[in-house]
Design a protein around this motif. Structure first.
Motif, PDB file in Angstrom:
ATOM      1  N   THR A 185       0.830  -1.210   0.000  1.00 11.26           N
ATOM      2  CA  THR A 185       0.000   0.000   0.000  1.00 11.26           C
ATOM      3  C   THR A 185       0.861   1.255   0.000  1.00 11.26           C
ATOM      4  N   HIS A 186       2.166   1.079   0.187  1.00  8.09           N
ATOM      5  CA  HIS A 186       3.113   2.200   0.132  1.00  8.09           C
ATOM      6  C   HIS A 186       4.509   1.635  -0.135  1.00  8.09           C
ATOM      7  N   THR A 187       5.476   2.508  -0.433  1.00 10.69           N
ATOM      8  CA  THR A 187       6.830   2.019  -0.693  1.00 10.69           C
ATOM      9  C   THR A 187       7.647   1.899   0.593  1.00 10.69           C
ATOM     10  N   VAL A 190      10.116  -0.969   1.601  1.00 11.91           N
ATOM     11  CA  VAL A 190      11.486  -0.990   1.067  1.00 11.91           C
ATOM     12  C   VAL A 190      12.463  -0.452   2.116  1.00 11.91           C
ATOM     13  N   GLN A 191      11.983   0.429   3.007  1.00 12.12           N
ATOM     14  CA  GLN A 191      12.827   0.871   4.134  1.00 12.12           C
ATOM     15  C   GLN A 191      13.311  -0.335   4.926  1.00 12.12           C
ATOM     16  N   VAL A 192      12.353  -1.212   5.287  1.00  9.23           N
ATOM     17  CA  VAL A 192      12.676  -2.352   6.142  1.00  9.23           C
ATOM     18  C   VAL A 192      13.613  -3.305   5.419  1.00  9.23           C
ATOM     19  N   TYR A 265       0.972  12.332  11.212  1.00  6.72           N
ATOM     20  CA  TYR A 265       1.125  11.085  11.949  1.00  6.72           C
ATOM     21  C   TYR A 265       1.334   9.904  11.010  1.00  6.72           C
ATOM     22  N   PHE A 266       2.398   9.157  11.235  1.00  9.40           N
ATOM     23  CA  PHE A 266       2.612   7.851  10.605  1.00  9.40           C
ATOM     24  C   PHE A 266       3.161   6.943  11.689  1.00  9.40           C
ATOM     25  N   PRO A 267       2.746   5.662  11.737  1.00  2.19           N
ATOM     26  CA  PRO A 267       3.225   4.779  12.817  1.00  2.19           C
ATOM     27  C   PRO A 267       4.738   4.568  12.775  1.00  2.19           C
ATOM     28  N   PHE A 268       5.347   4.763  11.592  1.00  2.00           N
ATOM     29  CA  PHE A 268       6.765   4.404  11.424  1.00  2.00           C
ATOM     30  C   PHE A 268       7.698   5.597  11.533  1.00  2.00           C
ATOM     31  N   THR A 269       7.166   6.790  11.823  1.00  8.50           N
ATOM     32  CA  THR A 269       8.047   7.944  12.055  1.00  8.50           C
ATOM     33  C   THR A 269       7.626   8.646  13.339  1.00  8.50           C
ATOM     34  N   GLU A 270       8.612   9.235  14.020  1.00  9.17           N
ATOM     35  CA  GLU A 270       8.324   9.972  15.254  1.00  9.17           C
ATOM     36  C   GLU A 270       9.448  10.969  15.520  1.00  9.17           C
ATOM     37  N   GLY A 294       4.819  13.213   2.952  1.00 10.59           N
ATOM     38  CA  GLY A 294       4.863  12.883   4.367  1.00 10.59           C
ATOM     39  C   GLY A 294       6.298  12.529   4.705  1.00 10.59           C
ATOM     40  N   CYS A 295       6.702  12.837   5.949  1.00 12.50           N
ATOM     41  CA  CYS A 295       8.088  12.565   6.318  1.00 12.50           C
ATOM     42  C   CYS A 295       8.214  12.495   7.835  1.00 12.50           C
ATOM     43  N   GLY A 296       9.407  12.230   8.307  1.00  9.55           N
ATOM     44  CA  GLY A 296       9.620  12.189   9.752  1.00  9.55           C
ATOM     45  C   GLY A 296      10.893  11.439  10.097  1.00  9.55           C
ATOM     46  N   TRP A 316      15.938   9.668   8.918  1.00  8.76           N
ATOM     47  CA  TRP A 316      14.651  10.221   8.506  1.00  8.76           C
ATOM     48  C   TRP A 316      14.194   9.574   7.217  1.00  8.76           C
ATOM     49  N   ALA A 317      12.912   9.727   6.932  1.00  4.93           N
ATOM     50  CA  ALA A 317      12.335   9.123   5.730  1.00  4.93           C
ATOM     51  C   ALA A 317      11.272  10.051   5.182  1.00  4.93           C
ATOM     52  N   PHE A 318      10.995   9.902   3.899  1.00  2.00           N
ATOM     53  CA  PHE A 318       9.876  10.644   3.315  1.00  2.00           C
ATOM     54  C   PHE A 318       9.194   9.766   2.279  1.00  2.00           C
ATOM     55  N   GLY A 319       7.956  10.112   1.946  1.00  2.22           N
ATOM     56  CA  GLY A 319       7.249   9.439   0.864  1.00  2.22           C
ATOM     57  C   GLY A 319       6.436  10.471   0.109  1.00  2.22           C
ATOM     58  N   MET A 320       6.590  10.483  -1.224  1.00 10.11           N
ATOM     59  CA  MET A 320       5.798  11.442  -2.005  1.00 10.11           C
ATOM     60  C   MET A 320       5.200  10.768  -3.232  1.00 10.11           C
TER      61      MET A 320
HETATM   62  N1  PHE Z   1       4.284   5.711   3.510  1.00  6.66           N
HETATM   63  C1  PHE Z   1       3.599   6.946   3.726  1.00  6.66           C
HETATM   64  C2  PHE Z   1       2.344   6.959   2.862  1.00  6.66           C
HETATM   65  O1  PHE Z   1       2.072   6.122   2.118  1.00  6.66           O
HETATM   66  C3  PHE Z   1       4.435   8.155   3.395  1.00  6.66           C
HETATM   67  C4  PHE Z   1       5.648   8.312   4.282  1.00  6.66           C
HETATM   68  C5  PHE Z   1       6.853   7.714   3.945  1.00  6.66           C
HETATM   69  C6  PHE Z   1       5.589   9.048   5.447  1.00  6.66           C
HETATM   70  C7  PHE Z   1       7.959   7.869   4.739  1.00  6.66           C
HETATM   71  C8  PHE Z   1       6.687   9.226   6.261  1.00  6.66           C
HETATM   72  C9  PHE Z   1       7.880   8.632   5.905  1.00  6.66           C
HETATM   73  O2  PHE Z   1       1.553   7.795   2.871  1.00  6.66           O
END
Ligand code: PHE
Length: 352
Positions: A185-187, A190-192, A265-270, A294-296, A316-320
């Motif tokens: 449902t998201h990339t 691939v982080q893990v 808010y994302f469960p995997f960033t804080e 989204g990022c964190g 840190w991570a982001f998703g766009m």
């Molecule tokens: N995976 C999140 C999403 O699908 C985006 C995201 C990625 C947020 C990495 C924070 C860090 O919306």
């Protein structure tokens, strides 16, 4: 001339003459006018040679008409087929024909072009590549643990609901030790996978398609592109995230572009954040804030689930969404245009 034909021999001789004439004339026709002249000469309603010969059938002795008629029909069918084949050949050569879709632009003016999402994705990747990020890929059919569990989603998180996630038939496919059970449902998985396979320092960019059970309307698509980023090292802080992503925004949207970060808010960033850029979308409404990702900071639980010491390392991570970014850049208001493969839409990007 045809009126003088009263014997089968004379009829067949004339039939042979016409057939030979057609075999020379029709394949030689180099354009539509030449082909039309051949058609008139052979089967034209008023003066066509075959038409005239056909009228003499009745002048033959009764017992010969049947045989004469059969030979006549064979030749007429062959001549008409040859005319039709020549018509198709000329039409194909000019790119306009009865077979072409009349609503399409003439084929000669079609120009190949890259898809707007590919154009944007290339640019995004170039910017991050310069900053030292390398590309990492992961599977689209993914295990629940990578998509959710390892990313610190609680077991009852609503995203895991059947209404949002496309689950695959349970237990039919395997990847390593984990049964593959959903379309990612998201990339972020691939982080893990990256954290499991590589030791820090890590800087990766993960482009890919993701899937959600969603409507297909002007603003939603059930399959779309995402671009994930991940940076892990000793001593990484939120300041690094802000600096890097602001640098990225200025490269992509222009030197003076302003950015701002708001809580998310994302469960995997804080903490989690969303980044907005101030852009003029060219729609006459002037500058406005657009949320682009989204990022964190990576949650320590994610690092630990992949076997990384969260006391020593942070990141840190982001998703766009490159699709949304392409829409903002090119003023596209209906997301379905990105999926239709309509050449009238696509050829507008030939110059990009
Ligand atoms: N995976 C999140 C999403 O699908 C985006 C995201 C990625 C947020 C990495 C924070 C860090 O919306």
């Amino acid at each position: 001339m045809a009126s003088r034909i009263t014997t089968l021999e004379a009829f067949n001789a004339e039939l042979e003459r016409i057939q030979a004439r057609a075999q020379g004339l029709v394949p030689e026709a180099g354009d539509a006018a030449a082909l039309e002249a051949a058609r008139v000469e052979l089967v034209g309603r008023e003066s066509g040679a075959l038409t005239a010969l056909g009228t003499s059938l009745g002048s033959l002795p009764k017992e010969q008409r049947r045989e004469a008629g059969q030979g006549f029909n064979l030749v007429r069918t062959a001549v008409e087929a040859a005319l039709e084949a020549a018509r198709a050949r000329l039409a194909a050569a000019s790119g306009t024909g009865a077979l072409a879709d009349p609503t399409m632009p003439p084929r000669t003016s079609w120009r190949g072009s890259r898809h707007p999402v590919s154009i944007v994705l290339d640019e995004l990747e170039d910017i991050f590549r310069e900053l030292g990020f390398t590309i990492a890929l992961g599977p689209e059919a993914e295990h629940e643990w990578y998509n959710f569990g390892a990313l610190n989603f609680p077991a009852d998180h609503p995203a895991m609901d059947l209404h949002d996630t496309l689950y695959l038939g349970a237990g039919t496919l395997h990847h390593g030790d984990h049964a593959i059970s959903l379309l990612r449902t998201h990339t972020s998985p691939v982080q893990v996978r990256t954290l499991q396979s590589y030791a820090p320092p890590i800087r990766i960019l993960a482009p890919g398609t993701v899937y959600r059970r969603d409507f297909f309307d002007a603003t939603h698509a059930p399959a779309f592109a995402q671009l994930e980023g991940l940076a892990i090292d000793e001593g990484i802080s939120f300041a690094d995230l802000k600096a890097t992503l602001t640098l990225f925004a200025r490269r992509f949207y222009g030197a003076g572009t302003r950015t701002r970060f708001g809580p998310s808010y994302f469960p995997f960033t804080e903490p989690s954040a969303q980044m907005e850029v101030e852009v003029d979308l060219g729609d006459g409404r002037g500058n406005r804030w657009l949320e682009i990702m989204g990022c964190g900071l990576v949650h320590p639980a994610v690092l630990e689930s992949a076997g990384i010491d969260s006391e020593r390392y942070s990141g840190w991570a982001f998703g766009m969404g490159p699709g949304r970014i392409a829409m903002s850049r090119y003023g596209i208001t209906d997301i379905r245009l990105l999926y239709d493969s309509d050449v009238r839409f696509l050829e507008q990007f030939a110059a990009c």
